[in-house]
Design a protein around this motif. Sequence first.
Motif, PDB file in Angstrom:
ATOM      1  N   LEU A   1     -20.419  -1.249  -3.201  1.00 42.43           N
ATOM      2  CA  LEU A   1     -20.060  -1.451  -4.556  1.00 42.43           C
ATOM      3  C   LEU A   1     -21.273  -2.397  -5.167  1.00 42.43           C
ATOM      4  N   SER A   2     -21.753  -3.089  -4.023  1.00 42.09           N
ATOM      5  CA  SER A   2     -22.822  -3.829  -4.728  1.00 42.09           C
ATOM      6  C   SER A   2     -23.936  -3.636  -3.656  1.00 42.09           C
TER       7      SER A   2
ATOM      8  N   VAL B   1     -25.596  -5.461  -1.721  1.00 41.62           N
ATOM      9  CA  VAL B   1     -25.464  -6.131  -0.401  1.00 41.62           C
ATOM     10  C   VAL B   1     -24.038  -6.138   0.142  1.00 41.62           C
ATOM     11  N   ASP B   2     -23.606  -5.775   1.381  1.00 40.63           N
ATOM     12  CA  ASP B   2     -22.270  -5.756   1.941  1.00 40.63           C
ATOM     13  C   ASP B   2     -21.819  -7.299   1.845  1.00 40.63           C
ATOM     14  N   ALA B   3     -20.676  -7.356   1.744  1.00 42.20           N
ATOM     15  CA  ALA B   3     -20.067  -8.547   1.513  1.00 42.20           C
ATOM     16  C   ALA B   3     -20.184  -9.409   2.800  1.00 42.20           C
ATOM     17  N   ASP B   4     -20.248  -8.824   3.946  1.00 35.65           N
ATOM     18  CA  ASP B   4     -20.298  -9.775   5.167  1.00 35.65           C
ATOM     19  C   ASP B   4     -21.921 -10.269   5.231  1.00 35.65           C
TER      20      ASP B   4
ATOM     21  N   GLU C   1     -23.721 -10.902   2.657  1.00 36.51           N
ATOM     22  CA  GLU C   1     -23.582 -11.917   1.776  1.00 36.51           C
ATOM     23  C   GLU C   1     -23.030 -13.456   2.333  1.00 36.51           C
ATOM     24  N   VAL C   2     -21.954 -13.064   2.833  1.00 41.85           N
ATOM     25  CA  VAL C   2     -21.485 -14.437   3.432  1.00 41.85           C
ATOM     26  C   VAL C   2     -22.449 -14.969   4.473  1.00 41.85           C
ATOM     27  N   GLN C   3     -22.993 -13.959   5.437  1.00 39.29           N
ATOM     28  CA  GLN C   3     -23.930 -14.659   6.237  1.00 39.29           C
ATOM     29  C   GLN C   3     -25.085 -15.137   5.634  1.00 39.29           C
TER      30      GLN C   3
ATOM     31  N   HIS D   1     -29.586  -5.272   9.638  1.00 40.57           N
ATOM     32  CA  HIS D   1     -28.453  -6.065   9.216  1.00 40.57           C
ATOM     33  C   HIS D   1     -29.146  -7.381   8.882  1.00 40.57           C
TER      34      HIS D   1
ATOM     35  N   VAL E   1     -29.081  -9.868   5.421  1.00 43.35           N
ATOM     36  CA  VAL E   1     -28.731 -11.145   5.365  1.00 43.35           C
ATOM     37  C   VAL E   1     -29.858 -11.814   4.611  1.00 43.35           C
TER      38      VAL E   1
ATOM     39  N   LEU F   1     -24.699 -16.238  14.348  1.00 42.14           N
ATOM     40  CA  LEU F   1     -24.766 -16.865  13.441  1.00 42.14           C
ATOM     41  C   LEU F   1     -23.495 -18.006  12.986  1.00 42.14           C
TER      42      LEU F   1
ATOM     43  N   TYR G   1     -15.025 -17.451   8.458  1.00 43.22           N
ATOM     44  CA  TYR G   1     -15.909 -16.413   8.064  1.00 43.22           C
ATOM     45  C   TYR G   1     -15.056 -15.050   7.498  1.00 43.22           C
TER      46      TYR G   1
ATOM     47  N   ARG H   1     -13.746 -15.670   4.172  1.00 45.48           N
ATOM     48  CA  ARG H   1     -14.867 -15.543   2.988  1.00 45.48           C
ATOM     49  C   ARG H   1     -15.241 -14.083   2.767  1.00 45.48           C
ATOM     50  N   VAL H   2     -15.478 -13.331   3.968  1.00 45.96           N
ATOM     51  CA  VAL H   2     -15.654 -11.867   3.736  1.00 45.96           C
ATOM     52  C   VAL H   2     -14.705 -11.175   2.844  1.00 45.96           C
TER      53      VAL H   2
ATOM     54  N   LYS I   1     -14.881 -12.030  -0.478  1.00 42.10           N
ATOM     55  CA  LYS I   1     -15.772 -11.581  -1.217  1.00 42.10           C
ATOM     56  C   LYS I   1     -15.693  -9.893  -1.547  1.00 42.10           C
ATOM     57  N   MET I   2     -15.149  -9.358  -0.488  1.00 44.31           N
ATOM     58  CA  MET I   2     -14.880  -7.674  -0.937  1.00 44.31           C
ATOM     59  C   MET I   2     -13.841  -7.738  -1.880  1.00 44.31           C
TER      60      MET I   2
ATOM     61  N   GLN J   1     -15.703  -8.144  -5.010  1.00 46.54           N
ATOM     62  CA  GLN J   1     -16.355  -7.062  -5.395  1.00 46.54           C
ATOM     63  C   GLN J   1     -15.634  -5.956  -6.237  1.00 46.54           C
TER      64      GLN J   1
END
Lengths: 342, 591
Positions: A149-150, A152-155, A157-159, A197, A201, B83, B94, B97-98, B101-102, B105
Amino acid sequence: MEAVLKNVASAVELLAVAAYSDAMSQWDEKTLSRAFHWARYCEHVYTRFHTNSAGRRVVEKQLQHTNARLRDAFADYREVSFMDLPRCEHLLLLALLSNPHLPISTMKILFGKKDVASRYYDYKEVTGLCSHLIQCKSACKVLCPFSGLSAVDADAEVQGEMLMKRLDALLSQGSDPQQAEHFLHSVLLLSEEAAHHSCLVITAALLTASDSGTQTSSQSFLLNWLQKEHGMLQHMGSTLPSAVLKDLARAHGKFRDAYFSALKKWASEMEYSLNDGEWLPEGTAPSLSFQEMVEHFSDLFDACPSLRRNAEDELLALKILDGDFDARGLSVWGDILSELKK
Amino acid sequence: MVSIGSTAESMKELPFLGQIVGRLCWNPYVTVGDTNRGLLLQCLWGLYSENPSNAVERKANQWIRKVLCRLATEEENPAAEILMKSTGVPPKEYHLRVLKKMVKQHQENIGKTCCPKKSTDPSCRCSCDVIQTTSEAFVPLIDCPEASPVICSLLQHPGTSFTDALSEDFLDALNSTDSNLALDETALVSVWYHSLPRLEEAVLDLLESVISTGSAPQNLEQQVLKTQLPKACAHHCSMFLVVNDIFRSILRQAEGNLVVQSVIQTFTRCFLKELEELEPQAKTYICTFTMNNNLLSAGKSQTSTSLKAFFPQSPPSLLVPLLTLPSEMPQEAWKNHLEWLTASLQRLTEQEEEEEDSQSSRSHHNGFETWFLLVQCSHWVQVAGELLVTSEAEPCSPLLWLLTFYYHPTNRWHCRAAHLEEAKKAWSHLHALSSSSVVSPTADHLQPLITLLSPKPQPPSPAPLLTLSLTVYSAVFCRLPHSQSVEFFHTVVHAAGLHHEAACVLRSLQHRLNEGSCSSSDTVHVRITKLQSTVTHMQAGGNSHTALNSRAQEDTPAVTKLSVKKQPLAHVRPLAEFPHNINASHSAEAE
């Protein structure tokens, strides 16, 4: 401070009891709740002292002391460090669940239905702690195929966010920049498989809107590091979608320059193959075809019009150095330029 | 598994059980939903032996512990784990949050879709299938609290009201989940719009909660408004029709239940207020009617189309006159208005009775519809009662007729005449009591009234609600000093054991008077408050339990019937019929 140290010591001892002894088989729900309360306390201690280097040193010393004592008591004892403190709850959970003496009734509490009344986990409530965690993890997996959808993947982004936050903390403490570099090395340069990956990040970290001075300097630090890591930059240039590369180039001048330099380097390593009638990558250059190379240049100039004029001049100069021929196949620069003009 | 007994035996009977359960543990589609996860865990607990007696059972125990530990603590993404450790972020935070965020989106994606805000042309459909795919994707996450923003966005999206964008599976999941989604107003309305069972559930919940608290609660209006039902119905005609069908059904089962009637009345009033805000011109014809009766007959053809759509089965000529609130009309015009209303109602019911004699079934329907409209607009019945007890002259027979009709709509065994007689008797007793100069009415004075109020064994036994209402109105509006009226009210109601009903009537009256404060005076409000506290004392006291129990028994059939009917009502029109109405009402609204 005395009280804090004493509490931290008790909490670490509690963790050891949970992990290695069978005393926790006597715990009822109230005791269990209190144990998690202590774990949360450790998290507060971390939050309080992680930017305060003096306080942190004192706590670390206490931890060393407690660790030594516990090492004598328990054979397989795994030490608790200062960086483990913010994840104390997780460590406690891990300790409990790995301990074969954990009564099944306690497990049923942890895996039970979470309290519907308190929508978010209230630290006093341990019922359904694991259920909620499993639900989150599963939900992420369920939604994963719908990513894209965007950019960069959500994970990722969070990382990226986590990375920047830690970097901010490391840099603002005034500690040795080596430490920050070491941190980046340890989390980003993992393996060949994980390289892609890591690219994502880094992209996410660089694209987060920086609204504070610390963030800008952290991003700058990251870019400096990236410039030195040719492998990573190479990977980014060759695997990331063009839209993302354009965004990065637009957002950070340093990246734009580094990327341009990398492209030039890769182009210079290309060899013309008479059999195929085409420029082919050689040596350490990433396996980008000539057409892809041209597209990269084109995208970069689209994203950064200010670069275009100077860049074209530079490429022209390189073409002249090669003899300034207009025939195809003699100078990669000439061919690139003529493709770009189309 | 429970029936099989020990784990060892289970494993022998179902050798692949362990494998299946194990595989299911790692299937995120199974572990994400509360119900499925719960069932899976139950299987695991079932396989666990408290006191393992052999190797199989010991191994099973070990395996179960290992699986659960891994499920809760294992991290599949090594990069993420490294990480997390270096940044001090716990896995719980974590993953949360993921997930958030999903969700964000997806929400942004929904916001970007090209669906038009409100399409006046139904053929203009959105070509992107974002809504479809997103709703499909979120089916497993329907009871995940973090996913509720997307679910709300999907339900609120303007495109969903007009197209079939939402996936069928999504709507089914929405129906069957019993989690309380934090749905805001628009999303809730959308859920009801797409899901008939959910709407029915909401209405039945409202009725149950009101009925289970005994008499109509103090804040009935608040309760009704809080459900958002009136607002939803004002926006969607089809919903209003469904809700009314449910009310009709309940009324038929719970005849004479004042609480249900007051809910219906309150709901209709709230609904009309919401409709007023949406379409202010629906009732503006009123001003021209009221002064001169002659205008009424000319005005009926101007009844707004949208009102007719909301009340398709009600007699159109009565629609606007009944829906007008007394506060929207000068007090002097009330009597004329009521006389006109009564004349129309009488005409309609006589017509019905003639047709009944000629065996036409349609007439029953019309008669009921007329009465139902009156129940929805019972403010006029209250006004009639008020006028009856405050007028000095002989009982005004149209007003009495109206009240009689309200409380005894059917003319079963042709006993309306008898009811009317009783009503007259009650009125004359009350009139005598309220105008007499007797300091404190003795039991003798009150006995005839009490007799009228007590239920009689043989049919036709009219429920004493009519007499009770008149008693309440008398107590409220009479010119006796407070203490006297309160005392006679107390004696009568206490002896008859009709506390709940009296409280109900009082509260309905209070609501109406609070609404249009033009006609009421402070004295009346004070009187009502005093009477209400008397009733509360009576209700609290346990003296007349026997009389109370007999009343309660009359009420319980309706209550138990309500609590049983959680599944869609048979009387309610099937969903298949609604598309016609939906389109019709939308084209009407779109004009």
